[in-house]
Design an enzyme around this catalytic site. Structure first.
Site, PDB file in Angstrom:
ATOM      1  N   GLU A 107       0.897  -1.166   0.000  1.00  0.00           N
ATOM      2  CA  GLU A 107       0.000   0.000   0.000  1.00  0.00           C
ATOM      3  C   GLU A 107       0.923   1.200   0.000  1.00  0.00           C
ATOM      4  OE1 GLU A 107      -3.154  -0.127  -0.237  1.00  0.00           O
ATOM      5  OE2 GLU A 107      -3.601  -2.200   0.279  1.00  0.00           O
ATOM      6  N   CYS A 125      -3.086   8.410   3.511  1.00  0.00           N
ATOM      7  CA  CYS A 125      -2.786   7.870   2.179  1.00  0.00           C
ATOM      8  C   CYS A 125      -3.966   8.063   1.242  1.00  0.00           C
ATOM      9  CB  CYS A 125      -2.434   6.403   2.290  1.00  0.00           C
ATOM     10  SG  CYS A 125      -3.666   5.478   3.201  1.00  0.00           S
TER      11      CYS A 125
HETATM   12  P1  NAP Z   1       8.654   4.678   4.254  1.00  0.00           P
HETATM   13  O1  NAP Z   1       9.797   5.545   4.549  1.00  0.00           O
HETATM   14  O2  NAP Z   1       8.596   3.976   2.965  1.00  0.00           O
HETATM   15  O3  NAP Z   1       8.576   3.651   5.478  1.00  0.00           O
HETATM   16  C1  NAP Z   1       7.543   2.712   5.586  1.00  0.00           C
HETATM   17  C2  NAP Z   1       7.948   1.597   6.502  1.00  0.00           C
HETATM   18  O4  NAP Z   1       9.023   0.865   5.904  1.00  0.00           O
HETATM   19  C3  NAP Z   1       8.476   2.066   7.859  1.00  0.00           C
HETATM   20  O5  NAP Z   1       8.060   1.160   8.845  1.00  0.00           O
HETATM   21  C4  NAP Z   1       9.987   1.988   7.680  1.00  0.00           C
HETATM   22  O6  NAP Z   1      10.670   1.832   8.893  1.00  0.00           O
HETATM   23  C5  NAP Z   1      10.074   0.729   6.856  1.00  0.00           C
HETATM   24  N1  NAP Z   1      11.337   0.541   6.170  1.00  0.00           N
HETATM   25  C6  NAP Z   1      12.074   1.461   5.528  1.00  0.00           C
HETATM   26  N2  NAP Z   1      13.172   0.883   5.002  1.00  0.00           N
HETATM   27  C7  NAP Z   1      13.126  -0.426   5.339  1.00  0.00           C
HETATM   28  C8  NAP Z   1      13.985  -1.533   5.116  1.00  0.00           C
HETATM   29  N3  NAP Z   1      15.106  -1.419   4.411  1.00  0.00           N
HETATM   30  N4  NAP Z   1      13.626  -2.742   5.612  1.00  0.00           N
HETATM   31  C9  NAP Z   1      12.476  -2.886   6.313  1.00  0.00           C
HETATM   32  N5  NAP Z   1      11.634  -1.860   6.571  1.00  0.00           N
HETATM   33  C10 NAP Z   1      11.951  -0.645   6.087  1.00  0.00           C
HETATM   34  O7  NAP Z   1       7.281   5.483   4.323  1.00  0.00           O
HETATM   35  P2  NAP Z   1       6.834   6.538   5.404  1.00  0.00           P
HETATM   36  O8  NAP Z   1       7.555   7.808   5.099  1.00  0.00           O
HETATM   37  O9  NAP Z   1       6.901   5.949   6.763  1.00  0.00           O
HETATM   38  O10 NAP Z   1       5.273   6.681   5.058  1.00  0.00           O
HETATM   39  C11 NAP Z   1       4.756   7.692   4.236  1.00  0.00           C
HETATM   40  C12 NAP Z   1       4.269   7.100   2.942  1.00  0.00           C
HETATM   41  O11 NAP Z   1       3.383   6.024   3.204  1.00  0.00           O
HETATM   42  C13 NAP Z   1       3.485   8.070   2.102  1.00  0.00           C
HETATM   43  O12 NAP Z   1       3.981   8.037   0.801  1.00  0.00           O
HETATM   44  C14 NAP Z   1       2.053   7.521   2.124  1.00  0.00           C
HETATM   45  O13 NAP Z   1       1.320   7.749   0.953  1.00  0.00           O
HETATM   46  C15 NAP Z   1       2.271   6.091   2.318  1.00  0.00           C
HETATM   47  N6  NAP Z   1       1.113   5.487   2.945  1.00  0.00           N
HETATM   48  C16 NAP Z   1       0.320   4.668   2.218  1.00  0.00           C
HETATM   49  C17 NAP Z   1      -0.787   4.065   2.794  1.00  0.00           C
HETATM   50  C18 NAP Z   1      -1.658   3.152   2.021  1.00  0.00           C
HETATM   51  O14 NAP Z   1      -2.465   2.452   2.633  1.00  0.00           O
HETATM   52  N7  NAP Z   1      -1.559   3.089   0.729  1.00  0.00           N
HETATM   53  C19 NAP Z   1      -1.070   4.303   4.136  1.00  0.00           C
HETATM   54  C20 NAP Z   1      -0.243   5.152   4.848  1.00  0.00           C
HETATM   55  C21 NAP Z   1       0.851   5.738   4.240  1.00  0.00           C
HETATM   56  P3  NAP Z   1      11.402   3.069   9.605  1.00  0.00           P
HETATM   57  O15 NAP Z   1      10.336   4.044   9.958  1.00  0.00           O
HETATM   58  O16 NAP Z   1      12.052   2.447  10.788  1.00  0.00           O
HETATM   59  O17 NAP Z   1      12.377   3.624   8.596  1.00  0.00           O
END
Ligand code: NAP
Length: 514
Positions: free
Chosen positions: A255, A294
């Site tokens: 997602e 999102c």
């Molecule tokens: P992100 O930076 O991609 O991080 C998402 C998750 O992935 C976090 O738990 C992060 O952990 C983890 N992660 C990052 N690198 C990783 C790795 N190498 N191995 C394992 N896990 C890893 O996204 P974000 O900035 O937190 O969230 C914002 C984005 O989420 C926005 O673009 C939004 O649109 C999207 N979003 C989408 C939905 C949906 O349902 N479609 C819902 C909510 C948000 P850490 O925090 O520890 O780095």
């Protein structure tokens, strides 16, 4: 908040060593709320889930597992004020927090209720029996839980709902989960997780919490495991290309970013109820959770003849959205999750302004006292007059209180603009003219996971553009990641294997009672 919370991961039914690592700051004033623990050993968590959690859950029937969800929902409800207190530190107003906390608990209640209609058995039948040949030889699809681990990787914007909306279908399907919350706001996710553990409702090994870095977790997965990821497209693309995920055909549901749209129908006039409803919804979507949803409306499509009036009405309403301390009842716009997130919004806004003009907002508000160190940002409306040739407005997600208003000519143009987002989670249509609605729904449905149609007659009952409903699919094609969460049994599919059973009627009859 005076005491710094020393966070702990939870592995093999034990709380691990506390805190001591990276400090987590309050979004509202930059004070230290919590400390992350040292990374834990993913191998131990996976082993425990596979050996202990999975067998315990699979020994129960679907109906029995539904009762677990009910018990967890009751436990979370009883202690939800603890969650509200922490949620305010993430920048959320009381009503933003309700969206996260009550929304998450509500998802458990809905799944618990759905479970009553599922079999009191260990497999679920799917579809009708098929006659395959003359004689006693039939076919039937059955669904059974995978024997591995569900890995949940969650985004920072919904520490509670994001965890519970994945957990409900996973536990009901019969799989144990290893939950990796986003680091920002992990103190709220940990608190909700702790309530579930304290409740004693779950069998050993059913859920574990992995805070911080995941080490070689993904490299240890195989074809009986399943990954459910929520976050940015960039991270999703990196993780789903991990060698073991590819090699072992590990299920990976994403997602991710979504440039959701809302369309005011061409039947609307400036004094129609739908005009007013559309304006209110755009403003609500921009300000609720400070636009960090999102599903939030990023692109507001208006008939060209009404664009100036719509722009003025949205701007006037935004001017009333007081920015400030989310614990203050008069505040309508809380803080972003942190300074990093605000810097991202500012950078993405700059990219959008190459194609769109600033109508209102666009700056860091001047707030007094400790709030000056918070991650606040003004509600920001942009206007793009050439959406058919624009690119950034359909691809750059400023994940904050930011939306772009844009004009369209006819219904075909509205469809083309909405679909230029290349796949979104949610679209809304505000129209009181059924032919208009049908043209828009037919043209946009291949690109949108959920479509909400609102008019003067159903507005009071509408669940809103941004709310993902547990009974309906949450997910969208293309840019939105291609996942399908929630939606009752739809949301359980990543955790169930479908097998086609062929045999005599007596065999199929018995298999159905497994
Ligand atoms: P992100 O930076 O991609 O991080 C998402 C998750 O992935 C976090 O738990 C992060 O952990 C983890 N992660 C990052 N690198 C990783 C790795 N190498 N191995 C394992 N896990 C890893 O996204 P974000 O900035 O937190 O969230 C914002 C984005 O989420 C926005 O673009 C939004 O649109 C999207 N979003 C989408 C939905 C949906 O349902 N479609 C819902 C909510 C948000 P850490 O925090 O520890 O780095």
């Amino acid at each position: 908040m005076t005491d710094v919370i020393a966070l702990r991961s939870y592995a093999a039914d034990q709380w691990l060593a506390a805190g001591g690592e990276q400090p987590l700051l309050a979004a509202i004033d930059g004070s230290v709320v919590a400390e992350m623990p040292a990374p834990s050993d993913p191998a131990a968590l996976l082993d425990h889930a596979r050996r202990v959690g999975g067998p315990a859950l699979r020994a129960m029937t679907f109906q029995q597992r539904g009762k677990l969800l009910r018990g967890l929902a009751d436990a979370l409800t009883a202690r939800k004020e603890e969650l509200y207190a922490l949620s305010a530190l993430t920048g959320a107003t009381r009503s933003d927090s309700a969206f996260d906390i009550e929304g998450g608990i509500g998802t458990f209640f809905v799944y618990a209720s759905k479970a009553k209609a599922l079999p009191d058995a260990h497999v679920m039948l799917e579809g009708a029996r098929e006659v395959l040949s003359k004689g006693d030889f039939l076919g039937q699809h059955i669904l059974a839980p995978l024997t591995g681990v569900a890995i949940h990787i969650n985004a920072y914007n919904f520490p509670v709902w994001g965890m519970l909306e994945k957990l409900a279908p996973t536990l009901l399907a019969g799989m144990p989960a290893v939950i990796k919350p986003a680091t920002d706001g992990a103190y709220l996710a940990e608190a909700a997780f702790r309530i579930m553990i304290d409740s004693g409702v779950l069998p050993p090994g059913a859920i574990q919490l992995l805070l911080g870095k995941t080490g070689d977790l993904l490299e240890r997965l195989d074809g009986q495991d399943s990954v459910a990821f929520t976050g940015s497209a960039a991270t999703a693309n990196r993780l789903k290309a991990a060698p073991a995920i590819v090699r072992n055909t590990v299920r990976f549901a994403a997602e991710q970013d979504s440039l959701n749209a809302s369309i005011l129908g061409a039947d609307a006039r400036a004094d129609s109820p739908e005009f007013d409803l559309f304006v209110k919804e755009v403003v609500r979507e921009m300000t609720q959770k400070a636009g960090q949803k999102c599903t939030a409306i990023r692109r507001a499509l208006v008939p060209a003849a009404l664009i100036d009036q719509a722009q003025a009405a949205i701007a006037a309403r935004l001017a009333k959205m007081t920015v400030g301390d989310p614990r203050d009842e008069t505040t309508r716009l809380g803080a972003l999750a942190g300074i990093r997130q605000r810097d991202d919004v500012i950078a993405n806004l700059a990219a959008l302004r190459v194609e769109a003009d600033l109508v209102t907002g666009g700056a860091v508000p001047e707030l007094a006292g400790a709030l000056a160190k918070g991650a606040f940002f003004e509600a920001t409306l942009l206007r793009c007059d050439a959406p058919l040739t624009a690119e950034a407005v359909h691809s750059v997600e400023a994940f904050g209180p930011v939306a772009t208003i844009m004009p369209y000519g006819d219904a075909d143009e509205a469809v083309a603009i909405a679909n230029a987002g290349k796949g979104s989670l949610a679209l809304s249509v505000f129209s009181h003219d059924l032919p208009t609605v049908l043209r828009l729904v037919a043209g946009t449905s291949p690109f949108h996971g959920r479509i909400l149609v609102v008019d003067r007659d159903n507005a009071a009952a509408s669940t809103g553009h941004g709310a993902a409903m547990p009974n309906l699919q949450h997910g969208g094609p293309g840019r939105a990641g291609g996942g399908a969460e929630l939606g009752g049994t739809i949301g359980m599919m990543p955790y169930l294997q479908r097998s086609a059973i062929q045999g005599s009627e007596a065999v199929l009859e018995a298999v159905g009672r497994l």
